[in-house]
Design a protein around this motif. Structure first.
Motif, PDB file in Angstrom:
ATOM      1  N   PHE A 113       0.715  -1.322   0.282  1.00 45.50           N
ATOM      2  CA  PHE A 113       0.132  -0.041   0.316  1.00 45.50           C
ATOM      3  C   PHE A 113       0.815   1.239   0.077  1.00 45.50           C
ATOM      4  O   PHE A 113       1.025   1.946  -0.587  1.00 45.50           O
ATOM      5  CB  PHE A 113      -0.917   0.058   1.567  1.00 45.50           C
ATOM      6  CG  PHE A 113      -1.774   0.883   1.084  1.00 45.50           C
ATOM      7  CD1 PHE A 113      -2.533   1.836   0.008  1.00 45.50           C
ATOM      8  CD2 PHE A 113      -1.629   2.596   2.025  1.00 45.50           C
ATOM      9  CE1 PHE A 113      -3.729   2.857   0.474  1.00 45.50           C
ATOM     10  CE2 PHE A 113      -2.107   3.449   2.031  1.00 45.50           C
ATOM     11  CZ  PHE A 113      -3.055   3.672   1.829  1.00 45.50           C
ATOM     12  N   GLU A 114       1.924   1.377   1.288  1.00 43.77           N
ATOM     13  CA  GLU A 114       2.678   2.729   0.921  1.00 43.77           C
ATOM     14  C   GLU A 114       3.384   2.568  -0.482  1.00 43.77           C
ATOM     15  O   GLU A 114       4.159   3.715  -0.755  1.00 43.77           O
ATOM     16  CB  GLU A 114       3.957   2.082   2.036  1.00 43.77           C
ATOM     17  CG  GLU A 114       3.290   2.705   3.842  1.00 43.77           C
ATOM     18  CD  GLU A 114       3.766   1.696   4.747  1.00 43.77           C
ATOM     19  OE1 GLU A 114       4.307   2.384   6.215  1.00 43.77           O
ATOM     20  OE2 GLU A 114       4.720   1.161   4.522  1.00 43.77           O
TER      21      GLU A 114
ATOM     22  N   VAL B  30       1.130   4.256  -3.329  1.00 40.64           N
ATOM     23  CA  VAL B  30       1.127   5.298  -2.554  1.00 40.64           C
ATOM     24  C   VAL B  30       1.636   5.908  -2.653  1.00 40.64           C
ATOM     25  O   VAL B  30       1.674   7.634  -3.613  1.00 40.64           O
ATOM     26  CB  VAL B  30       1.143   5.412  -1.277  1.00 40.64           C
ATOM     27  CG1 VAL B  30       0.619   7.440  -0.636  1.00 40.64           C
ATOM     28  CG2 VAL B  30      -0.380   4.477  -0.979  1.00 40.64           C
TER      29      VAL B  30
ATOM     30  N   LEU C 118      -6.826   3.370  -5.492  1.00 42.75           N
ATOM     31  CA  LEU C 118      -6.513   3.021  -4.085  1.00 42.75           C
ATOM     32  C   LEU C 118      -7.460   3.900  -3.348  1.00 42.75           C
ATOM     33  O   LEU C 118      -7.523   4.835  -3.668  1.00 42.75           O
ATOM     34  CB  LEU C 118      -4.929   3.130  -4.211  1.00 42.75           C
ATOM     35  CG  LEU C 118      -4.035   2.092  -4.247  1.00 42.75           C
ATOM     36  CD1 LEU C 118      -3.590   2.767  -5.620  1.00 42.75           C
ATOM     37  CD2 LEU C 118      -2.773   2.073  -3.956  1.00 42.75           C
TER      38      LEU C 118
ATOM     39  N   ASP D  21      -7.358   4.164   0.687  1.00 45.51           N
ATOM     40  CA  ASP D  21      -7.086   3.562   2.300  1.00 45.51           C
ATOM     41  C   ASP D  21      -7.683   2.821   2.967  1.00 45.51           C
ATOM     42  O   ASP D  21      -9.465   2.173   2.487  1.00 45.51           O
ATOM     43  CB  ASP D  21      -6.599   5.014   3.356  1.00 45.51           C
ATOM     44  CG  ASP D  21      -7.452   5.529   3.492  1.00 45.51           C
ATOM     45  OD1 ASP D  21      -8.614   5.063   3.341  1.00 45.51           O
ATOM     46  OD2 ASP D  21      -7.678   6.762   3.703  1.00 45.51           O
TER      47      ASP D  21
ATOM     48  N   VAL E 120      -7.394   7.349  -2.190  1.00 45.03           N
ATOM     49  CA  VAL E 120      -5.835   7.975  -1.495  1.00 45.03           C
ATOM     50  C   VAL E 120      -5.034   8.208  -3.435  1.00 45.03           C
ATOM     51  O   VAL E 120      -4.380   9.199  -3.619  1.00 45.03           O
ATOM     52  CB  VAL E 120      -5.223   7.201  -0.991  1.00 45.03           C
ATOM     53  CG1 VAL E 120      -6.086   7.232   0.172  1.00 45.03           C
ATOM     54  CG2 VAL E 120      -4.825   5.863  -1.473  1.00 45.03           C
ATOM     55  N   ARG E 121      -6.066   7.322  -4.473  1.00 42.59           N
ATOM     56  CA  ARG E 121      -4.671   7.421  -5.155  1.00 42.59           C
ATOM     57  C   ARG E 121      -5.378   7.145  -7.363  1.00 42.59           C
ATOM     58  O   ARG E 121      -6.261   6.022  -7.172  1.00 42.59           O
ATOM     59  CB  ARG E 121      -3.184   7.558  -5.987  1.00 42.59           C
ATOM     60  CG  ARG E 121      -2.078   7.375  -5.147  1.00 42.59           C
ATOM     61  CD  ARG E 121      -1.911   8.811  -5.636  1.00 42.59           C
ATOM     62  NE  ARG E 121      -0.574   8.314  -6.629  1.00 42.59           N
ATOM     63  CZ  ARG E 121       0.415   8.464  -6.432  1.00 42.59           C
ATOM     64  NH1 ARG E 121       0.879   7.900  -5.956  1.00 42.59           N
ATOM     65  NH2 ARG E 121       0.760   8.463  -8.257  1.00 42.59           N
TER      66      ARG E 121
END
Length: 725
Positions: A17-18, A21, A37, A39, A45-46
Motif C-alpha cells: 500500500f505504501e 501511494v 486506491l 485506504d 488516495v490515488r
C-alpha cells in the motif's frame, strides 16, 4: 488485463500500500487500465488518468475526498442501485475478500453509464492488517453490447425458426430430420418426438419426388417452390411447395434447410372456385331472368339467353350495343346518370324501373338491379340483373286505378270510414271521419279515429275494447252496437259502428274497415218524440183542467147561456192560439215577441195599430207561454171592450225585460193603457182577475199586480225564469 497481484514487492521494508501511494503518477498511468486506491477507511488516495477519464471527473483524494469509488453512482448489471458501502471495494476493505472479473455499472455525473470489469484486492501490511485496497477496472461496454447483440440475434433466429408461420425443418446429409419448428409439426399433426430423428422420406407420399429433392440438394442445386405431397399423422394428404438449399463442408452435404408452405387450402379453394365458376356459368345461362355485364361506357360485355329473348335481339346484336341503345328515350337519362355515379364509386348499386324498346319496336317494362364489380384500381364492370315486369306493371296500374277509385268512393261517402291493419293501426280515413272525430287522426293510431269513446250510458269505453278492436281480436263483424265519440272540444256524437274484418285470398286476417254512422239527428228526434209524448200527456191534463176551470168560472159569472157561450169560446180560442204557436215550435221554447203578436193582434182587430210592444229577445218555456197567453188574452179582451181600445183614441203599451236577482233571474212585464175612458175600480173581483192571478201566482210562482188607475189600467207581472229563458 492487468492483475493487481502481479505488482512486484519492494525490497525495502515498505508495504504494498505504501509503495503504491509513494509511486509517481506516471507509474500508475503506465498500467494498461483504470486504477485507483483507497485506504483502510475507504478514502480515495490515488487514481490514474484512465480512471479519471472513465469517471469523467477528477475527484478529490484524502480524508476530505471521495470514499470507496470515484464514480457518481454504482449499479448492478440488472440496473439495481448498488450502495458504495455494499460494493466490492467496500467488501475488500471490510473483509479482505478479493473480487475477480466482476461486472458493475458506473454512472457519471452527467447520467451516462458504462459497464466496468473490476478486479479488487485488499492491501495488507507485514502483519496482515488491511491498509487499503486497489481496484483495476476497464470499460467493457462495447464488449457487453456486442455480446448482447449476438445473444439477441441468436434469440431472434431461434424465434424466427420456432415461431415462423411457415413450416421449417433441417435434414442432415443422411436425410434424417434433426430439427423442425411448430408450424411444420402442426401442419402434419406430429409431436417433436414423432417427427425429429426419422428419415424425411417417410413423410413423403411420392417416393420419386423426395428422391429427386434429395438428389438435387446433394448436387448443390437450390429448390424454389418445388411441389410435393406430404402425409399427415391422420393420413390426410397435404399439398405443399418446398424451398430449400444445402449447407456444405468441403463439398460434403452437411444439412439442408427447408421451407414448407401448405397449399392444401389454396388447392381446395381453386377446385371449389373452378366448380363455382362452372356452376355460375351454367346458372348464368339457365337463369330465367336477364343477366348482363357492362363496361364503364355501358357497352354490353356478356349477356345470357334470357335477356336476348326478353329484348328480342340476338347475342351478337346485344354485344354490339350499349344498354342505353335499347332504353326508352324518356328513361335513358335517369339510367345514364345513376350508372355514371356507380362507375365513379358514388353508388355501390342501384335499382331502377325503366322502359325498353324490343327489336320489333314494342315497349316493355324492366326492373334493373345494377351492381359493381371492383378491383384495387376501382370499377371493373357492372352486373345488371334484368326482369321483365310488363305484365306486373299493367296489373299494378290497374290495381292503383282500382285503389284510387275505391278511395274516391270512400271519400265521397257521407259516413265516417276508416281502415286498419291486422294489429289495429289506422291506415286510412276519409274526410267524414275527420269531421266526426273533430280532429285529424294520425296514421298508426290504434283501433279508432275518435279522440275518446263512451258507452251509450255515458261510461268510458276504452279504445282497445271498442267494436273495431273486438272485430279484429275475434275476427268477426260486429253489428248492433252503439257508442258515443267525444271530440277534443268536448262535443259528443252518438254513432253506430259497422266494423268488418278484411282477409286476403288465403283467408288470413289483413285488417278491417269500419263505418261510423252519425245518429245525432235520430237521437234528437227520439228525444223530441219522448219529450212531446210526455209533454202531451202533461198538457192534455193541464188543458183539460184549465178548460174545466174556465168553464166552471165562466158559467158561475155568466148572465145567460149566450153569455156563457161567448165568454167561454173567447177564452178557449186564446188557449188554442197558444197551443198553435207551441205546436209550430215543436213544443219547444217560444220567442216572447212572437207569442205577444199571436195573442194581441187578432184580438185588437182594427185597433191593432194602437198596440205597441217591445222588450229584450227572450224565449219562454211552454208552461210560461200557455199561462201568459191566458193573461194577455184577458187583458186585451178587457181593453177592447171597456178599456183603452174601446174608443178611437186609446192605446196599449207592453214592455218587458230580464231583471237579475239573488235567487233567480225574473222576467218583468208591464202592461199600460192610456187615452181610454176613465177607469173606476170594480166593486168585486171578476173571473178575469182571478184567472190571471191563478196563472201567474199559482201556476208560475210569480207576482201579479193589477191597478185600476183613472188614466188607464196598469198591470205588472214578475215571473222567475231560468238563466237561459
Amino acid at each position: 488485463m492487468s492483475n493487481v497481484e502481479d505488482f512486484p514487492r519492494s525490497a525495502r521494508a515498505s508495504s504494498e500500500f505504501e509503495s503504491l501511494v509513494a509511486a509517481s503518477p506516471t507509474a500508475l498511468d503506465a498500467i494498461p487500465g483504470a486504477v485507483y486506491l483507497c485506504d483502510h477507511e475507504g478514502c480515495l488516495v490515488r487514481y490514474n488518468s484512465e480512471a479519471a477519464e472513465l469517471w469523467a471527473r477528477t475527484p478529490p483524494v484524502g480524508k476530505n475526498g471521495i470514499r470507496i469509488c470515484g464514480s457518481h453512482r454504482l449499479f448492478l448489471t440488472d440496473g439495481t442501485p448498488l450502495a458504495f458501502e455494499d460494493c466490492p471495494m467496500a467488501t475488500a476493505l471490510r473483509t479482505g475478500e478479493a473480487t475477480r472479473n466482476a461486472e458493475v455499472i458506473m454512472e457519471r455525473q452527467d447520467g451516462s453509464r458504462f459497464v466496468a470489469l473490476v478486479n479488487i484486492r485488499a492491501l495488507k501490511d507485514r502483519n496482515g492488517a488491511i491498509e487499503g485496497a486497489i481496484n483495476c477496472f476497464q470499460d467493457i461496454s462495447a464488449y457487453h453490447a456486442t455480446a448482447e447483440e449476438l445473444q439477441r440475434r441468436n434469440e431472434d433466429l431461434d424465434d424466427f425458426f420456432n415461431n415462423s408461420a411457415v413450416g421449417l425443418h433441417i435434414v442432415n446429409g443422411e436425410g434424417i430430420i434433426v430439427r423442425a419448428n411448430e408450424a411444420e409439426l402442426s401442419l402434419l399433426g406430429y409431436g417433436a418426438d414423432e417427427y425429429i430423428g426419422r428419415h424425411i422420406a417417410e413423410f413423403h407420399v411420392d417416393a420419386p419426388v423426395i428422391g429427386d429433392i434429395l438428389h438435387r440438394l446433394s448436387s448443390g442445386e437450390k429448390l424454389e417452390s418445388y411441389p410435393a405431397r406430404l402425409r399427415a399423422k391422420d393420413d390426410s394428404i397435404k399439398h405443399v411447395v418446398i424451398t430449400s438449399n444445402g449447407r456444405f463442408n468441403e463439398d460434403r452435404l452437411v444439412n439442408t434447410r427447408c421451407f414448407t408452405v401448405d397449399l392444401t387450402s389454396l388447392r381446395e379453394a381453386e377446385a371449389a372456385k373452378r366448380e363455382s365458376d362452372e356452376r355460375l356459368s351454367a346458372t348464368y345461362e339457365a337463369a330465367t331472368i336477364g343477366i348482363a355485364e357492362a363496361g364503364a361506357d355501358g357497352r354490353l360485355l356478356r349477356v345470357n339467353d334470357a335477356i336476348c329473348e326478353m329484348l328480342g335481339r340476338s347475342r351478337d346484336q346485344l354485344l354490339d350495343m350499349t344498354f342505353f341503345d335499347y332504353t326508352h328515350p324518356e328513361d335513358a337519362n335517369e339510367d345514364a346518370a345513376l350508372y355514371a355515379r356507380q362507375v365513379a364509386g358514388e353508388l355501390d348499386s342501384y335499382i331502377l324501373r325503366k322502359r325498353a324498346i324490343k327489336g320489333d319496336g314494342t315497349t316493355i317494362y324492366l326492373d334493373i338491379h345494377s351492381s359493381s364489380v371492383n378491383d384495387a384500381s376501382g370499377f371493373r364492370y357492372g352486373v345488371r340483373v334484368i326482369q321483365d315486369v310488363t305484365t306486373a306493371k299493367l296489373l299494378e296500374d290497374r290495381l292503383r286505378e282500382g285503389e284510387r277509385h275505391l278511395r274516391n268512393l270512400l271519400e265521397a261517402m257521407p259516413a265516417a270510414v276508416y281502415t286498419t291493419d291486422a294489429e289495429g293501426h289506422v291506415t286510412f280515413f276519409n274526410r267524414a271521419a275527420v269531421e266526426m272525430a273533430g280532429r285529424t287522426p294520425q296514421q298508426g293510431d290504434l283501433w279508432c279515429v275518435t279522440w275518446r269513446l263512451f258507452n251509450p250510458d255515458g261510461t268510458p269505453l276504452p279504445h282497445d275494447q271498442c267494436p273495431m278492436a273486438i272485430a279484429l281480436k275475434e275476427n268477426r263483424p260486429v253489428r248492433g252496437a252503439e257508442a258515443i265519440a267525444e271530440r277534443p272540444d268536448g262535443t259528443r256524437v252518438p254513432f253506430i259502428p259497422y266494423p268488418t274484418p278484411l282477409h286476403d285470398a288465403e283467408g288470413n286476417l289483413i285488417g278491417a274497415i269500419n263505418m261510423l254512422v252519425d245518429i245525432t239527428e235520430r237521437k234528437q228526434a227520439e228525444n223530441r218524440q219522448k219529450t212531446l209524448i210526455d209533454e202531451l200527456n202533461h198538457r192534455v191534463k193541464n188543458t183539460l183542467a184549465t178548460v174545466q176551470s174556465l168553464a166552471a168560472q165562466t158559467a158561475r159569472h155568466a148572465k145567460n147561456a149566450d153569455d156563457l157561450h161567448r165568454r167561454l169560446e173567447a177564452r178557449l180560442m186564446a188557449l188554442s192560439r197558444a197551443h198553435d204557436l207551441l205546436t209550430q215550435r215543436h213544443w219547444e221554447d217560444a220567442p216572447l215577441d212572437s207569442l205577444v203578436r199571436e195573442v194581441l193582434l187578432p184580438l185588437a182587430g182594427g185597433a191593432s195599430d194602437r198596440i205597441t210592444f217591445d222588450g229584450v229577445p227572450v224565449n219562454v218555456s211552454t208552461r210560461v207561454a200557455l199561462n201568459l197567453t191566458m193573461v194577455l188574452n184577458e187583458l186585451a179582451t178587457n181593453a177592447t171592450k171597456y178599456g183603452a181600445l174601446s174608443n178611437d183614441a186609446g192605446s196599449v203599451a207592453l214592455c218587458w225585460n230580464i231583471r237579475s236577482q239573488a235567487d233567480a233571474p225574473r222576467l218583468i212585464l208591464n202592461w199600460r193603457e192610456s187615452g181610454g175612458p176613465p177607469v173606476s175600480p170594480p166593486t168585486r173581483r171578476g173571473l178575469g182577475s182571478r184567472l190571471m192571478e191563478r196563472c201567474i201566482e199559482r201556476d208560475l210562482g210569480g207576482e201579479f199586480d193589477l191597478t185600476f188607475a183613472a188614466a188607464g189600467i196598469t198591470c205588472s207581472i214578475s215571473i222567475p225564469v231560468p238563466e237561459t229563458v
